[in-house]
Design an enzyme around this catalytic site. Structure first.
Site, mmCIF file in Angstrom:
data_model
loop_
_atom_site.group_PDB
_atom_site.id
_atom_site.type_symbol
_atom_site.label_atom_id
_atom_site.label_comp_id
_atom_site.label_asym_id
_atom_site.label_seq_id
_atom_site.Cartn_x
_atom_site.Cartn_y
_atom_site.Cartn_z
ATOM 1 N N HIS A 78 0.807 -1.226 0.000
ATOM 2 C CA HIS A 78 0.000 0.000 0.000
ATOM 3 C C HIS A 78 0.838 1.272 0.000
ATOM 4 O O HIS A 78 0.327 2.366 -0.229
ATOM 5 C CB HIS A 78 -0.948 0.005 1.204
ATOM 6 C CG HIS A 78 -2.050 -0.995 1.072
ATOM 7 N ND1 HIS A 78 -3.315 -0.660 0.647
ATOM 8 C CD2 HIS A 78 -2.067 -2.337 1.260
ATOM 9 C CE1 HIS A 78 -4.068 -1.748 0.603
ATOM 10 N NE2 HIS A 78 -3.332 -2.778 0.970
ATOM 11 N N ASP A 124 3.654 9.445 -1.151
ATOM 12 C CA ASP A 124 2.444 8.753 -0.716
ATOM 13 C C ASP A 124 2.187 7.592 -1.673
ATOM 14 O O ASP A 124 2.312 7.761 -2.887
ATOM 15 C CB ASP A 124 1.245 9.731 -0.771
ATOM 16 C CG ASP A 124 0.246 9.505 0.360
ATOM 17 O OD1 ASP A 124 0.137 8.380 0.838
ATOM 18 O OD2 ASP A 124 -0.427 10.490 0.745
HETATM 19 C C1 GDG Z 1 -2.023 4.287 3.350
HETATM 20 C C2 GDG Z 1 -1.003 4.888 2.369
HETATM 21 C C3 GDG Z 1 -2.683 4.659 0.539
HETATM 22 C C4 GDG Z 1 -8.556 10.964 7.488
HETATM 23 N N1 GDG Z 1 -8.946 11.861 8.412
HETATM 24 C C5 GDG Z 1 -10.152 11.483 8.843
HETATM 25 C C6 GDG Z 1 -10.527 10.339 8.151
HETATM 26 N N2 GDG Z 1 -9.513 10.031 7.340
HETATM 27 C C7 GDG Z 1 -9.490 8.883 6.417
HETATM 28 C C8 GDG Z 1 -9.644 9.354 4.993
HETATM 29 C C9 GDG Z 1 -8.980 8.236 4.205
HETATM 30 C C10 GDG Z 1 -7.937 7.685 5.180
HETATM 31 O O1 GDG Z 1 -8.249 8.216 6.463
HETATM 32 C C11 GDG Z 1 -6.527 8.122 4.807
HETATM 33 O O2 GDG Z 1 -6.110 7.394 3.674
HETATM 34 P P1 GDG Z 1 -4.875 7.853 2.774
HETATM 35 O O3 GDG Z 1 -4.837 6.991 1.580
HETATM 36 O O4 GDG Z 1 -5.026 9.288 2.420
HETATM 37 O O5 GDG Z 1 -3.569 7.728 3.655
HETATM 38 P P2 GDG Z 1 -2.893 6.628 4.666
HETATM 39 O O6 GDG Z 1 -3.655 6.536 5.922
HETATM 40 O O7 GDG Z 1 -1.477 7.063 4.802
HETATM 41 O O8 GDG Z 1 -2.977 5.217 3.887
HETATM 42 C C12 GDG Z 1 -1.714 5.609 1.245
HETATM 43 C C13 GDG Z 1 -3.570 3.934 1.531
HETATM 44 O O9 GDG Z 1 -2.801 3.321 2.580
HETATM 45 C C14 GDG Z 1 -4.390 2.839 0.836
HETATM 46 O O10 GDG Z 1 -3.583 1.941 0.140
HETATM 47 O O11 GDG Z 1 -3.503 5.428 -0.313
HETATM 48 O O12 GDG Z 1 -0.776 6.104 0.302
HETATM 49 O O13 GDG Z 1 -0.101 5.773 3.031
HETATM 50 O O14 GDG Z 1 -9.894 7.227 3.913
HETATM 51 O O15 GDG Z 1 -11.008 9.529 4.721
HETATM 52 N N3 GDG Z 1 -11.713 9.729 8.349
HETATM 53 C C15 GDG Z 1 -12.577 10.292 9.257
HETATM 54 N N4 GDG Z 1 -12.248 11.389 9.999
HETATM 55 C C16 GDG Z 1 -11.070 12.019 9.819
HETATM 56 O O16 GDG Z 1 -10.786 13.017 10.506
HETATM 57 N N5 GDG Z 1 -13.781 9.718 9.460
#
Ligand code: GDG
Length: 462
Positions: free
Chosen positions: A166, A372
């Site tokens: 990921h 990322d």
């Molecule tokens: C890893 C990889 C890859 C965030 N703040 C709140 C909230 N979130 C949720 C978002 C989103 C998730 O958290 C974050 O996902 P990301 O993909 O942006 O980043 P990582 O956590 O670093 O994820 C990344 C991912 O795995 C999947 O393969 O894309 O590159 O680093 O879903 O919505 N949700 C709520 N409140 C918040 O304040 N409810």
């Protein structure tokens, strides 16, 4: 009949809390949990993972928890306090995470604990071996479990195994700083299909395999250990319909009105885990630069940054928090007037409906990680914009930039360029905003998380 799917990830797709010594199990809402729910249910398979730290459960509570997990066909791998500290906090989050995000400066001076990483990975592989039946497929996830494919292969040579990373696979020059580079790559090659979000990550992996083992890929396949290993690109999506539906809901609509109340100025938005890979400090400096270079935005534009607390036990995370908070203080101190402040900094998570309302209310979404794997926030913003409006400013170093080419792509290290992109987004003509958003939506709505899981499993089944 085709076999079942055994999913293996560090965390189970549930969060467990305790109330009076009794466990309360709730489904997680993360991308992985959502995307794999359907294949998990349809195949009647098992999901193997850790429950997270359980502090408040006694013996009875633990038995009750096992019953509840069993009902959901979840199998928990137990970790001791020392294993959590070494396997999870040290090797996974303080060594593999920074290396895969090109942040060698964040590495501890001395790394030990690979033996514990191996031992925990072996425990996951043992759990797979206990569950596995003829015809089952195994799908292992992410950097916590890089050794698991090979360890499952040792236990069940004929198993069909998939692995998905990921986070980014860095260039070999950076990856080779890891003492365990060879073991990790060999661990991944235990799979039949190794998946990445982007072509670039796959290319780095292929280069690492070549340099470590002298094996060349032909049409993205390696001959290794008498088997063929396919390296594939599977850009992960989101549950796009769900975001679209929620974005139209009355709860979200009234929250949008509340966010916009008494306010005519434009809203810039950042939403991230508070992680040094997400580029929050440079983003703040870009906002400062926007106010300096374009004084017309002073006392008008608001930048809302939601920074969700993350890995607070790891020192590097405490540092980035201090850095962010000092910048917020400095910039607000310089530009605020009694009735207005440029930066609204929120250091906690918000509910899903507030999250989606923020996506809806924003004029400009600023997603500027320095590295990322994919970045699902960018896609969630797009899926929520059923109004075909809003501009996405996106880092070229997010995996999502390979797909979301109709965003304003920036180099997050170039703070001046990022500031100018914010300005360009703020003054963009409505027709151009709509044209870009429509194109982005077409991509995000089509390539959703269900499709991602189906594509991977199809490749694994071939
Ligand atoms: C890893 C990889 C890859 C965030 N703040 C709140 C909230 N979130 C949720 C978002 C989103 C998730 O958290 C974050 O996902 P990301 O993909 O942006 O980043 P990582 O956590 O670093 O994820 C990344 C991912 O795995 C999947 O393969 O894309 O590159 O680093 O879903 O919505 N949700 C709520 N409140 C918040 O304040 N409810």
């Amino acid at each position: 009949m085709s076999g079942r799917l055994l999913i293996v990830s560090n965390r189970l797709p549930v969060t467990v809390s305790g109330s009076d010594g009794r466990p309360v199990v709730r489904a997680s809402v993360g991308g992985l949990a959502t995307g794999l729910r359907t294949p998990h249910e349809r195949s009647h398979g098992t999901w193997i993972g850790w429950t997270g730290e359980l502090v408040e459960l006694g013996e009875d509570g633990r038995c009750e928890l096992q019953r509840q997990l069993q009902k959901r066909r979840l199998v928990s791998v137990e970790l001791s306090a020392e294993e959590i500290r070494v396997y999870y906090e040290r090797i996974a989050n303080s060594v593999l995470w920074p290396v895969c995000h090109d942040r060698l400066d964040q590495l501890p001076l001395r790394v030990n604990g690979w033996d514990v990483y191996e031992r925990v990975n072996a425990r996951f592989a043992d759990a797979v071996a206990r569950e596995w039946r003829e015809g089952d497929q195994v799908w292992v996830h992410d950097y916590h479990l890089l050794r698991v494919p090979a360890l499952v292969r040792e236990r069940i040579p004929r198993a069909r195994i998939g692995f998905f990373l990921h986070i980014p696979f860095p260039t070999p020059e950076i990856f080779f700083t890891l003492a365990w580079r060879r073991e990790l790559v060999e661990g991944m090659l235990g799979a039949d299909v190794v998946g990445f979000h982007t072509k670039r990550h796959r290319g780095h992996f292929a280069a690492a395999v070549h340099r470590l083992l002298g094996i060349n890929a032909h049409a993205n396949e390696f001959e290794y250990g008498g088997r063929r290993v396919r390296a594939g690109v599977f850009p992960m999506g989101i549950d796009a319909r769900d975001f679209e539906r929620r974005a139209e809901s009355p709860a979200v609509r009234s929250e949008v009105t509340r966010l916009r109340r008494n306010d005519t100025g434009p809203l810039l938005l950042g939403i991230d885990r508070l992680d040094y890979s997400k580029g929050i400090p440079r983003r703040l400096i870009a906002v400062e630069q926007l106010l300096r270079r374009h004084p017309e935005w002073r006392e008008r534009v608001r930048f809302v940054q939601i920074a969700v607390p993350s890995r607070e036990g790891v020192r590097a995370y405490q540092h980035v928090r201090e850095e962010v908070e000092s910048l917020v203080g400095r910039i607000n101190g310089t530009y605020s007037v009694p009735a207005w402040a440029p930066i609204h900094y929120v250091h906690r998570s918000v509910s899903r409906s507030v999250l989606i309302a923020l996506y809806r209310a924003a004029d400009v979404m600023v997603v500027t990680p320095v590295r990322d794997g994919m970045n699902l926030v960018a896609k969630e913003f797009v899926a929520s914009r059923t109004d075909n409006d809003g501009v996405l400013v996106l880092s070229e170093f997010a995996g999502a930039a390979e797909e979301l080419v109709d965003s304003l792509i920036v180099n997050p290290y170039d703070v001046d360029q990022t500031a100018e992109a914010m300005h360009q987004a703020l003054v963009m003509a409505p027709e151009e905003r709509t044209r870009r958003m429509r194109a982005l939506r077409e991509c995000v709505m089509k390539n959703d998380v269900q499709r991602w899981a189906a594509n991977f499993l199809e490749a694994l089944g071939e």
